[in-house]
Structure formats: structure tokens, C-alpha cells
Design a protein around this motif. Structure first.
Motif, PDB file in Angstrom:
ATOM      1  N   TRP B  71       0.854  -1.176   0.000  1.00  0.00           N
ATOM      2  CA  TRP B  71       0.000   0.000   0.000  1.00  0.00           C
ATOM      3  C   TRP B  71       0.896   1.234   0.000  1.00  0.00           C
ATOM      4  CZ3 TRP B  71      -1.046  -4.259   3.108  1.00  0.00           C
ATOM      5  CH2 TRP B  71      -2.238  -4.945   2.826  1.00  0.00           C
ATOM      6  N   SER B  72       0.397   2.286  -0.575  1.00  0.00           N
ATOM      7  CA  SER B  72       1.166   3.524  -0.576  1.00  0.00           C
ATOM      8  C   SER B  72       0.902   4.231   0.753  1.00  0.00           C
ATOM      9  CB  SER B  72       0.723   4.377  -1.764  1.00  0.00           C
ATOM     10  OG  SER B  72       1.463   5.569  -1.770  1.00  0.00           O
ATOM     11  N   LEU B  73       1.827   4.099   1.680  1.00  0.00           N
ATOM     12  CA  LEU B  73       1.607   4.617   3.031  1.00  0.00           C
ATOM     13  C   LEU B  73       2.506   5.806   3.299  1.00  0.00           C
ATOM     14  CD1 LEU B  73       1.495   1.221   4.988  1.00  0.00           C
ATOM     15  CD2 LEU B  73      -0.438   2.542   4.102  1.00  0.00           C
ATOM     16  N   GLY B  74       1.950   6.798   3.974  1.00  0.00           N
ATOM     17  CA  GLY B  74       2.752   7.942   4.370  1.00  0.00           C
ATOM     18  C   GLY B  74       3.652   7.594   5.543  1.00  0.00           C
ATOM     19  N   ASP B  75       3.130   6.780   6.465  1.00  0.00           N
ATOM     20  CA  ASP B  75       3.934   6.387   7.619  1.00  0.00           C
ATOM     21  C   ASP B  75       3.279   5.188   8.300  1.00  0.00           C
ATOM     22  OD1 ASP B  75       6.045   6.433   9.339  1.00  0.00           O
ATOM     23  OD2 ASP B  75       5.476   8.281  10.377  1.00  0.00           O
ATOM     24  N   VAL B  76       4.101   4.494   9.090  1.00  0.00           N
ATOM     25  CA  VAL B  76       3.636   3.324   9.844  1.00  0.00           C
ATOM     26  C   VAL B  76       4.204   3.405  11.253  1.00  0.00           C
ATOM     27  CG1 VAL B  76       3.700   0.800  10.043  1.00  0.00           C
ATOM     28  CG2 VAL B  76       3.618   1.856   7.783  1.00  0.00           C
ATOM     29  N   LEU B  77       3.383   3.065  12.238  1.00  0.00           N
ATOM     30  CA  LEU B  77       3.837   3.001  13.634  1.00  0.00           C
ATOM     31  C   LEU B  77       3.428   1.659  14.222  1.00  0.00           C
ATOM     32  CD1 LEU B  77       4.724   4.286  16.431  1.00  0.00           C
ATOM     33  CD2 LEU B  77       2.342   5.030  16.655  1.00  0.00           C
ATOM     34  N   VAL B  78       4.360   1.000  14.897  1.00  0.00           N
ATOM     35  CA  VAL B  78       4.029  -0.216  15.645  1.00  0.00           C
ATOM     36  C   VAL B  78       4.683  -0.110  17.019  1.00  0.00           C
ATOM     37  CG1 VAL B  78       4.176  -2.740  15.795  1.00  0.00           C
ATOM     38  CG2 VAL B  78       3.965  -1.648  13.546  1.00  0.00           C
ATOM     39  N   ILE B  79       3.878  -0.251  18.056  1.00  0.00           N
ATOM     40  CA  ILE B  79       4.401  -0.307  19.431  1.00  0.00           C
ATOM     41  C   ILE B  79       3.901  -1.620  20.034  1.00  0.00           C
ATOM     42  CG2 ILE B  79       4.435   0.781  21.720  1.00  0.00           C
ATOM     43  CD1 ILE B  79       3.570   3.393  20.371  1.00  0.00           C
ATOM     44  N   HIS B  80       4.793  -2.363  20.658  1.00  0.00           N
ATOM     45  CA  HIS B  80       4.375  -3.609  21.305  1.00  0.00           C
ATOM     46  C   HIS B  80       5.113  -3.730  22.626  1.00  0.00           C
ATOM     47  CE1 HIS B  80       2.926  -7.640  21.891  1.00  0.00           C
ATOM     48  NE2 HIS B  80       2.435  -7.725  20.674  1.00  0.00           N
ATOM     49  N   ARG B  81       4.365  -3.951  23.684  1.00  0.00           N
ATOM     50  CA  ARG B  81       4.996  -4.084  25.004  1.00  0.00           C
ATOM     51  C   ARG B  81       5.389  -5.525  25.292  1.00  0.00           C
ATOM     52  NH1 ARG B  81       1.661  -1.490  29.687  1.00  0.00           N
ATOM     53  NH2 ARG B  81       3.599  -1.974  30.786  1.00  0.00           N
ATOM     54  N   HIS B  82       6.349  -5.674  26.207  1.00  0.00           N
ATOM     55  CA  HIS B  82       6.665  -6.998  26.743  1.00  0.00           C
ATOM     56  C   HIS B  82       6.795  -6.863  28.250  1.00  0.00           C
ATOM     57  CE1 HIS B  82      10.961  -5.985  27.338  1.00  0.00           C
ATOM     58  NE2 HIS B  82      10.846  -5.308  26.211  1.00  0.00           N
ATOM     59  N   GLY B  83       6.894  -7.993  28.921  1.00  0.00           N
ATOM     60  CA  GLY B  83       6.952  -7.964  30.380  1.00  0.00           C
ATOM     61  C   GLY B  83       5.574  -8.216  30.969  1.00  0.00           C
ATOM     62  N   ARG B  84       5.376  -7.720  32.189  1.00  0.00           N
ATOM     63  CA  ARG B  84       4.154  -8.025  32.943  1.00  0.00           C
ATOM     64  C   ARG B  84       3.120  -6.916  32.776  1.00  0.00           C
ATOM     65  NH1 ARG B  84       3.640 -11.851  37.179  1.00  0.00           N
ATOM     66  NH2 ARG B  84       1.895 -11.438  38.567  1.00  0.00           N
ATOM     67  N   LEU B  85       1.941  -7.262  32.309  1.00  0.00           N
ATOM     68  CA  LEU B  85       0.874  -6.294  32.084  1.00  0.00           C
ATOM     69  C   LEU B  85      -0.362  -6.686  32.891  1.00  0.00           C
ATOM     70  CD1 LEU B  85       2.779  -6.074  29.494  1.00  0.00           C
ATOM     71  CD2 LEU B  85       0.755  -5.257  28.317  1.00  0.00           C
ATOM     72  N   ALA B  86      -1.197  -5.705  33.189  1.00  0.00           N
ATOM     73  CA  ALA B  86      -2.428  -5.946  33.945  1.00  0.00           C
ATOM     74  C   ALA B  86      -3.630  -5.836  33.002  1.00  0.00           C
ATOM     75  CB  ALA B  86      -2.545  -4.921  35.069  1.00  0.00           C
ATOM     76  N   PRO B  87      -4.753  -6.484  33.348  1.00  0.00           N
ATOM     77  CA  PRO B  87      -5.960  -6.325  32.535  1.00  0.00           C
ATOM     78  C   PRO B  87      -6.293  -4.844  32.368  1.00  0.00           C
ATOM     79  CG  PRO B  87      -6.297  -8.028  34.195  1.00  0.00           C
ATOM     80  CD  PRO B  87      -4.974  -7.375  34.502  1.00  0.00           C
ATOM     81  N   GLY B  88      -6.637  -4.465  31.150  1.00  0.00           N
ATOM     82  CA  GLY B  88      -6.945  -3.066  30.868  1.00  0.00           C
ATOM     83  C   GLY B  88      -5.765  -2.280  30.332  1.00  0.00           C
TER      84      GLY B  88
END
Lengths: 81, 147
Positions: B71-88
């Protein structure tokens, strides 16, 4: 080469990574060698269909040759997102 | 393109605002935020995300490059966490910018499908009764055939 384990593979084998000197030609040969070591490896590699492999951080398959590979990682199917 | 793999929390609204600055010529911005969901009956204490440092960043960058080629995209962002997370907690987000909405929607959908099955993350659910690895779903693998 460095062999890395993630998720339940890591837990079954009991360590996240180790250095292995091997003459194994392919990933499958390496798996056979590891299975023969100890029960914990046999347990981790009992069902290859439940595992994925990466060679030098690129997804590969179990027939892939190991020549020139520095890092092999074994893990279950990924569950990101 | 920005790819962030981090243990720290992030603010999806602030990230989206920052992403949207200076996108001249882009008529559409689509974002998706993944949130840690409690179990159907409740009782999730935490979600632990394991990843493969090094490979994770490479795999995500590769997936984002594939999206940019399709696709012809102007920009892309990806954020992904790791470690311990809580519901919500926000666990990840993607954002795409394109001249038109369909490309932005499709590229974001493509990114999500590939992140689920091709980025090296593994989830473990922690409850009062113990801990269990989340099994990959066949539907997630099948979803890739759409592309």
C-alpha cells in the motif's frame, strides 16, 4: 552455535540459551541430537508440529541446513498482538 | 516508520497525536490499540509477554516494510509491550497513514494479522490458580491467507 529457547520450550528445557558444538547438518539433525541428551529435551521436542524455528533470527523450517548459522531458536507458535 | 518494543506503558492518544503531525498529503490515519483482556469469567492477575530481543524488532520492521510495499503509506507506527501487564493495559498499537482510507484500513489489518502470528511474542496468563501459555489459534494462521 547459540541455541535459544522461548516460552514453554524454555521452561521445559530449563534454560533460555546455551552454546552447542555440533556437526548436525540440518535443524532436524540438531533436534535429534538434543532429544538424545536428556528427558527434558525429549519432552520439549516431543512434537515438532508444535514448534517453530528461527535461524539467525529469520523463521525457517526443520529441513534447513545449519552451515554458517550462528543462532538457532526454538519456540511455540507466536501469540503477539 | 517507527517500531518500538518496550516494557514501558505508552499513551495511545499521545502516540496517535504525535504520529499524525506533519502527514501532508495523507487523507487517512487509522490506528488500532490492543488491550489486555480479562478472562471470560474474570480472574486474570497479569499477562506476561515474552519476546525474542533482536528478532522481534527485525520481524516487525519486515512486516511494516511489506505493508509499505503493498500500500502507498505515508507512515507506519508499531508499538508492542513486553513484560508483565495488567488487565486493561494497552499491550500494543499500530497506526497507518495513507492518502485514502481503504489503504490505511487494509494496511493496519494486514499489520495486525502478521503481528499475531509472525512476530516473536508469547503470552502467558497468570491467575490465582497458576500460569498458562496462551495457545496460538488456527484462525490467526488462517487469517494470513487473506493477504
Amino acid at each position: 552455535m547459540d541455541v535459544l529457547y522461548f516460552a514453554w520450550v524454555r521452561e521445559r528445557i530449563g534454560l533460555p540459551r546455551e552454546r552447542i558444538d555440533t556437526d548436525a547438518a540440518t535443524v532436524a539433525d540438531l533436534v535429534e541430537e538434543l532429544r538424545g541428551r536428556e528427558d527434558r529435551y525429549a519432552a520439549a521436542f516431543a512434537d515438532l508440529s508444535a514448534l517453530r524455528v528461527a535461524l539467525d533470527q529469520e523463521l525457517g523450517d526443520f529441513d534447513a541446513p545449519l552451515a554458517g548459522v550462528r543462532e538457532v531458536a526454538f519456540f511455540p507458535p507466536m501469540t503477539g498482538g | 516508520m517507527r517500531v518500538a518494543v518496550q516494557p514501558e506503558p505508552f499513551d495511545p492518544g499521545a502516540e496517535l497525536t504525535a504520529f499524525s503531525v506533519g502527514l501532508s498529503g495523507m487523507g487517512a490515519v487509522v490506528s488500532f490499540t490492543g488491550v489486555v483482556r480479562d478472562l471470560p469469567g474474570g480472574g486474570l492477575t497479569a499477562l506476561e509477554i515474552e519476546h525474542y530481543p533482536g528478532m522481534t524488532e527485525r520481524a516487525i520492521a519486515d512486516i511494516a516494510r511489506q505493508a509499505q510495499e503493498r500500500w502507498s503509506l505515508g507512515d507506519v507506527l508499531v508499538i508492542h509491550r513486553h513484560g508483565r501487564l495488567a488487565p486493561g493495559d494497552a499491550i500494543m498499537m499500530v497506526a497507518t497513514a495513507a492518502a485514502h482510507r481503504r489503504a490505511a484500513f487494509e494496511a493496519a489489518d494486514f499489520l495486525m494479522d502478521y503481528l499475531k502470528s509472525r512476530a516473536p511474542f508469547w503470552k502467558k496468563e497468570i491467575t490465582g490458580d497458576g500460569a498458562e501459555w496462551v495457545a496460538a489459534r488456527d484462525e490467526d494462521e488462517t487469517a494470513l491467507t487473506r493477504w
